[in-house]
Design an enzyme around this catalytic site. Structure first.
Site, short mmCIF file in Angstrom:
data_model
loop_
_atom_site.label_atom_id
_atom_site.label_comp_id
_atom_site.label_asym_id
_atom_site.label_seq_id
_atom_site.Cartn_x
_atom_site.Cartn_y
_atom_site.Cartn_z
N ASP A 1 0.88 -1.18 0.00
CA ASP A 1 0.00 0.00 0.00
C ASP A 1 0.91 1.22 0.00
O ASP A 1 2.13 1.10 0.16
CB ASP A 1 -0.92 -0.01 1.24
CG ASP A 1 -1.86 1.19 1.27
OD1 ASP A 1 -2.28 1.65 0.19
OD2 ASP A 1 -2.19 1.68 2.37
N SER A 2 0.33 2.40 -0.09
CA SER A 2 1.13 3.62 -0.10
C SER A 2 1.52 4.02 1.32
O SER A 2 1.73 5.20 1.58
CB SER A 2 0.31 4.75 -0.74
OG SER A 2 -0.83 4.97 0.06
N CYS B 1 -4.81 -1.76 -1.24
CA CYS B 1 -5.05 -0.36 -1.55
C CYS B 1 -6.16 -0.28 -2.60
O CYS B 1 -6.07 -0.92 -3.66
CB CYS B 1 -3.76 0.23 -2.12
SG CYS B 1 -3.97 1.86 -2.84
N CYS C 1 -10.97 3.45 1.16
CA CYS C 1 -9.51 3.65 1.15
C CYS C 1 -8.99 3.02 2.43
O CYS C 1 -9.55 3.26 3.51
CB CYS C 1 -9.17 5.14 1.12
SG CYS C 1 -7.43 5.50 1.46
N1 DGL Z 1 -4.61 3.40 1.01
C1 DGL Z 1 -4.83 3.58 -0.37
C2 DGL Z 1 -6.25 3.30 -0.80
O1 DGL Z 1 -6.84 2.39 -0.25
C3 DGL Z 1 -4.15 4.75 -1.06
C4 DGL Z 1 -4.23 6.08 -0.45
C5 DGL Z 1 -3.33 7.04 -1.20
O2 DGL Z 1 -2.13 6.82 -1.20
O3 DGL Z 1 -3.86 7.99 -1.81
O4 DGL Z 1 -6.79 3.90 -1.68
#
Ligand code: DGL
Length: 219
Positions: A7-8, A70, A182
């Protein structure tokens, strides 16, 4: 079995924890790609490069199953990844619109990154699941994942609460259900509940765990 996730940043740890609870004996590698956070504000081209790099790292380590922990990376890139790495099994994370619809909620709010909100996959999920007597409002939350990434570990919740106060000003009717679209937002469920204590908060984590379990049994 080696299971890789990325994930980020810290958002996908909520999924890692849920999987580990059910499958405690597997080996896990989690990439918290915070240097590229937020994914939700990247172009398709940038995102594809980022996710490819993460998958290659996990593949090198020996992962057979890769959980894209993510929503943004899943809704925008999972088809691309499946084509590029046919030898791997991918499990995606996407806004649990189907579950919200099945819950019987009439008025549904979907919170997600701008990238997820404008994805074709989200359009498809809406088209496939929405019933004519249901209202589904899409709420893009630019910058929120990044704010959580920077403030959550130190439990500095004030900037997050301030952000939500402004964000929710445009919501004039309490939703019956809120889809947490998210993985970062899963970490601030308590803050979201402060604004909408009567709304059901919905995510797809149980389905992800089940999918990983099923794949593990057949591989
Ligand atoms: N946690 C990620 C998601 O579920 C990404 C959030 C991001 O980096 O913008 O979308």
């Amino acid at each position: 079995m080696k299971i890789g996730l990325f994930d980020s940043g810290i958002g996908g740890t909520t999924i890692l924890n849920a999987i580990q609870e059910i499958l405690p004996d597997e080996e896990y590698k989690y990439i918290a790609d915070s240097k590229n956070c937020p994914y939700g504000e990247k172009s398709d081209r940038e995102l594809r490069q980022i996710v490819t790099k993460n998958v290659k790292t996990l593949q090198k380590w020996g992962a057979k199953i890769i959980v894209v922990a993510c929503n943004t990376a899943t809704t925008r890139c999972i088809s691309y990844l499946r084509k590029k790495f046919p030898e791997l099994q991918f499990v995606g994370t996407e806004p649990a619109i189907k579950l919200a619809v099945q819950s019987g909620a009439k008025n549904i709010l979907v919170m997600a990154t701008p990238g997820t909100i404008r994805s074709e996959r989200l359009r498809y999920l809406l088209k496939k699941n929405q019933k004519s007597n249901q209202t589904i409002k899409l709420l893009a939350c630019p910058g929120l994942a990044d704010l959580i990434e920077k403030n959550y570990p130190s439990h500095n919740l004030e900037p997050i609460t301030n952000y939500l106060t402004t964000l929710f000003e445009e919501i004039d009717q309490t939703p019956d259900a809120i889809v947490i679209g998210c993985t970062h937002y899963l970490l601030i469920k308590d803050q979201i509940r402060m604004f909408f204590s009567n709304s059901k908060l919905i995510d797809g984590n149980a389905g992800i765990v089940k999918r990983v379990q099923d794949l593990k049994n057949v591989l």
